[in-house]
Design a protein around this motif. Sequence first.
Motif, PDB file in Angstrom:
ATOM      1  N   LYS A  86      63.429   5.993  37.820  1.00  0.00           N
ATOM      2  CA  LYS A  86      62.146   5.352  38.081  1.00  0.00           C
ATOM      3  C   LYS A  86      61.177   6.379  38.654  1.00  0.00           C
ATOM      4  CE  LYS A  86      64.610   1.134  39.491  1.00  0.00           C
ATOM      5  NZ  LYS A  86      64.794   0.141  40.585  1.00  0.00           N
ATOM      6  N   GLU A  88      59.627   6.277  41.305  1.00  0.00           N
ATOM      7  CA  GLU A  88      59.861   6.441  42.740  1.00  0.00           C
ATOM      8  C   GLU A  88      61.075   7.311  43.057  1.00  0.00           C
ATOM      9  OE1 GLU A  88      59.413   3.563  41.052  1.00  0.00           O
ATOM     10  OE2 GLU A  88      60.708   1.961  41.839  1.00  0.00           O
ATOM     11  N   ASP A  89      61.817   7.713  42.054  1.00  0.00           N
ATOM     12  CA  ASP A  89      62.900   8.681  42.254  1.00  0.00           C
ATOM     13  C   ASP A  89      62.386  10.118  42.282  1.00  0.00           C
ATOM     14  OD1 ASP A  89      64.871   6.638  40.086  1.00  0.00           O
ATOM     15  OD2 ASP A  89      65.039   6.764  42.272  1.00  0.00           O
TER      16      ASP A  89
END
Length: 117
Positions: A86, A88-89
Amino acid sequence: QVQLVESGGGLVQPGGSLRLSCIASGRISSIGDMGWYRQAPGSQRELVARITSGGAINYADAVKGRFTISGDNAKRTVYLQMNSLKPEDTAVYYCNALNKYIRANYWGQGTQVTVSS
């Protein structure tokens, strides 16, 4: 002393996969637990996954079911298979090893993981 060298970072689209590797050298007999941390811009470094010398594993809640940590205890190598990535990773991922005698932490230089379309 222990040296840690990471590899495998890069740019990947959301939903994609990457595999990070970390190889330890030097006084590897002193190593106990190994793991992966990450640090995004403006954020503190956080634990992603850890594997103990006894084989116990724990994951951050944010990556459970998507990331898998594995290792070769004899060679003191550790891997992080990252699936269903994602945005956000996105972060710099650091390999970590704990000196089991003096409880000191060793860190790799970090490898950038960017998840973006």
